[in-house]
Design an enzyme around this catalytic site. Structure first.
Site, PDB file in Angstrom:
ATOM      1  N   GLU A   1      29.068  24.328  43.004  1.00  0.00           N
ATOM      2  CA  GLU A   1      28.840  22.900  43.255  1.00  0.00           C
ATOM      3  C   GLU A   1      30.025  22.344  44.028  1.00  0.00           C
ATOM      4  O   GLU A   1      31.164  22.493  43.601  1.00  0.00           O
ATOM      5  CB  GLU A   1      28.680  22.100  41.955  1.00  0.00           C
ATOM      6  CG  GLU A   1      27.411  22.361  41.182  1.00  0.00           C
ATOM      7  CD  GLU A   1      27.289  21.432  39.967  1.00  0.00           C
ATOM      8  OE1 GLU A   1      28.127  20.526  39.815  1.00  0.00           O
ATOM      9  OE2 GLU A   1      26.358  21.613  39.175  1.00  0.00           O
ATOM     10  N   ASN A   2      29.753  21.707  45.151  1.00  0.00           N
ATOM     11  CA  ASN A   2      30.778  20.960  45.865  1.00  0.00           C
ATOM     12  C   ASN A   2      30.071  19.991  46.812  1.00  0.00           C
ATOM     13  O   ASN A   2      29.219  20.405  47.594  1.00  0.00           O
ATOM     14  CB  ASN A   2      31.702  21.895  46.659  1.00  0.00           C
ATOM     15  CG  ASN A   2      32.778  21.141  47.427  1.00  0.00           C
ATOM     16  OD1 ASN A   2      32.858  21.222  48.640  1.00  0.00           O
ATOM     17  ND2 ASN A   2      33.613  20.394  46.722  1.00  0.00           N
TER      18      ASN A   2
END
Length: 648
Positions: A477-478
């Site tokens: 996740e980013n």
């Protein structure tokens, strides 16, 4: 000519060496009571900047001049202090890698580019085709729990848009897609012996098959926060170890049904949020506020033989030989940066921040036990409260060996960085909390939680490398969100965020960090938990007001697509052209969206004209009823005043 890459360097080398020497002298002052061999517990960098033989002579001199060792308790205390300080030196907090310089280069061959989502946030169809209730179904239906009382009942209707959404991924040229399976969609009560929902199995089979047909690798999360409500009501959810076997049976069913095609499994997504926001603050489902104990007990059950480790061992013994897959976990971690890099207390506070966040889960999985700093601080606070035992549960020797090494790859979710400073909280008899146990303060510039601090990403990745033996990493996740009341597809800020964060990840890979893939968060706008639909992370805009939930590409779609096609940032001229092209594309998308909104408005007007009954009903609902209610209240107030005057 491309500039040469500059690895992690320290512009304050002299000052750092001097600082290390001062700390070394302080250690010598405290170590005069320790046996000679204990000097080996000193950090490696301290031993390297000093003459070890002189150190030993110095210690022997102290020992010769000391008639008796002080009490064993004091000796043990000093030893634990040294060991704790030694661990803190594994990552060099003084290194200056906060440069904003951009590095032009490409990622290793075979690097995997993807985007992600989760079941509750995107699928919708909350009560369709045999799906059971989840804790988020129940939580979001309670008034006041979510912004504007939004729910994930329909969300982006991903359940009905498999082909459409896979086409979007294909357009982006994604190598992988990360999604989660809804436990209550395939086992409605969470208990396998009750019922298996074949329509749920069919949905995920269809999704996986469409991904593979388009050469997109599925990365599947088993638990992204949507626990079956029956298990919450019957057992108390993750507070009770009794649900462990049910989770293992659910995972085993997924391996059986999908494991011939899925080779990357994630047991849990961000267990920190499950523990803290779900069981300490109550911001997330199931909404429990068990201050000081709930988060630790929940995390303990997730990590140990009862959940993550058990599922890993199940796959390892029953499925790995046949399916050749990998099982990991996705942990979120904001970076903690000391307010004053020259202040040892701020450095220690920043390390505690990271250890209480990422280390809480990663350290048991890689080393078999909780971070020592967590055990020390929570134990101390528990003693001050008058408790007989620490609020942080213990692992048995058998559990430690069972947990250690249960990670084929580590998923890292990262969004932002916090500046950290030391702050002491006095423990009270009424109870402590996860936040006060840490003895630190987070400094922010305002109310928003997500700031763009790209260099913090590189530092976090290097910290993981140093602490856990450079494991195989996937960034799971980013991304960055926006809170906007108007529609805006030209998301320049998201382009800059992705550009800078992905570049810092590239620098980390050049540092030697073993990152194998990157997942942009997220593919689509979606339900954002307690924020509802007020926050948008998507590369694609979703029009939630339209019952068909159409998708429109934001400018960041084209920019990310260029990064994927080039496998990085080939040269300055080309990278600068990407933004211009992306802006041109988003302008066209804005026009399409505006035209669609105009058509939708016109359709509503025509519907009201041609359907007088609907028109009259809406007029009654929206105008007449509120007006009548208001008049009734006013008349009642006047009548009451009249009665009061007559009495007087």
């Amino acid at each position: 000519m491309e500039p040469a890459f500059t690895p992690l360097t320290d512009e304050r080398e002299a000052a750092t060496a001097e600082g290390i020497q001062q700390r070394f002298d302080q250690f010598i002052y405290h170590l005069h009571e320790l046996p000679l061999q204990w000097s080996l517990a000193l950090p490696r960098d301290l031993r390297s900047v000093s003459d070890c033989s002189r150190t030993r002579q110095y210690l022997r001199g102290w020992l010769r001049n000391t008639m008796l060792l002080r009490c064993a308790v004091q000796v043990c205390h000093v030893l634990m202090l040294v060991l704790c300080m030694s661990a803190a030196e594994d990552f060099d907090w003084a290194k200056n890698d906060r440069s904003s310089s951009f590095y032009y280069g490409t990622f290793p061959a075979g690097f995997s580019w993807g985007a992600g989502s989760s079941a509750y946030q995107t699928e919708g169809a909350w009560d369709k085709d045999g799906k059971g209730m989840s804790i988020w179904d129940v939580f979001s239906h309670k008034k006041g729990r979510v912004q504007h009382n939004d729910t994930g009942d329909t969300s982006g209707e991903g359940y009905y848009k498999v082909k459409d959404d896979v086409s979007l991924m294909n357009e982006l040229k994604l190598n992988h897609y990360r999604f989660s399976i809804s436990w209550p969609r395939i086992i409605p009560t969470g208990i396998k012996s009750d019922h298996i929902n074949e329509k749920g199995i069919q949905y995920y089979n269809e999704l996986i098959d469409h991904l593979l047909e388009n050469k997109i690798t599925p990365i599947v999360t088993l638990y992204h926060w949507d626990l079956p409500q029956v298990l919450q009501e019957k057992y108390g959810g993750w507070q009770n170890v009794s649900i462990v076997n049910h989770f293992n049976e659910y995972a085993n069913l997924c391996f059986e049904k999908f494991g011939n095609r899925v080779k990357h499994w994630i047991t849990f997504n961000n267990p920190w949020s499950i523990a803290v926001e779900g069981h300490e603050t109550g911001e997330h489902a199931p909404g429990l506020k068990m201050r000081g104990t709930g988060a630790y007990r929940t995390a303990h059950n997730i990590i140990k033989v009862t959940a993550h480790a058990k599922v890993w061992h199940t796959y390892d013994t029953q499925w790995r030989g046949k399916q050749k897959g990998l099982v990991g976990i996705s942990l979120s971690g904001d970076w903690g940066e000391p307010v004053d890099i020259n202040n040892q207390k701020d450095i220690e506070a920043a390390e505690r921040y990271v250890q209480f966040y990422l280390g809480w889960f990663a350290t048991p999985i890689f080393h078999g036990d909780y971070p020592q700093v967590m055990k020390d601080f929570i134990g101390k606070k528990s003693t001050q409260q008058g408790l007989g035992t620490s609020r942080l549960p213990n692992f048995s020797s058998q559990e430690k060996s069972y947990i250690k090494g249960t990670c084929d790859f580590l998923g890292i979710g990262h969004f932002t960085t916090r500046y950290i400073t030391q702050k002491n909280y006095q423990a009270s008899r009424t109870g402590g909390s996860y936040f006060t146990d840490r003895d630190l303060a987070e400094l922010t510039r305002g109310p928003e939680w997500l700031y763009s601090v790209p260099w913090g990403f590189r530092r976090l990745l290097n910290f993981v490398k140093a602490q856990y033996g450079n494991p195989m990493l996937y960034v799971t996740e980013n991304g960055v969100s926006e809170k906007m009341t108007c529609t805006e597809l030209c998301d320049d800020w998201r382009i800059k965020y992705y550009r800078d964060y992905i570049n810092e990840m590239l620098k980390a890979i050049k540092d030697g960090v073993n990152v194998r893939g990157y997942t942009a968060w997220s593919l689509l706008d979606k339900f954002e938990w307690d924020e509802g639909y007020t926050e948008r992370f998507g590369l694609f805009y979703v029009d939630f007001r339209n019952k068909n939930k159409p998708r429109y590409p934001k400018a960041s779609v084209q920019y990310y697509k260029r990064i994927i096609s080039s496998n990085g940032f080939p040269n300055q001229r080309e990278v600068e052209n990407w933004k211009r092209r992306a802006t041109e594309t988003c302008s066209a998308s804005n026009q399409l969206l505006a035209a669609e909104e105009q058509r939708s408005t016109a359709a509503n007007i025509l519907r009201l004209i041609h359907d007088p009954l609907t028109s009259h009903m809406e007029m009654v609902t929206e105008i007449v009823v509120p007006t009548v209610c208001t008049l009734c209240i006013l008349l009642s107030a006047i009548f009451l005043m009249f009665l009061l005057r007559r009495r007087n």
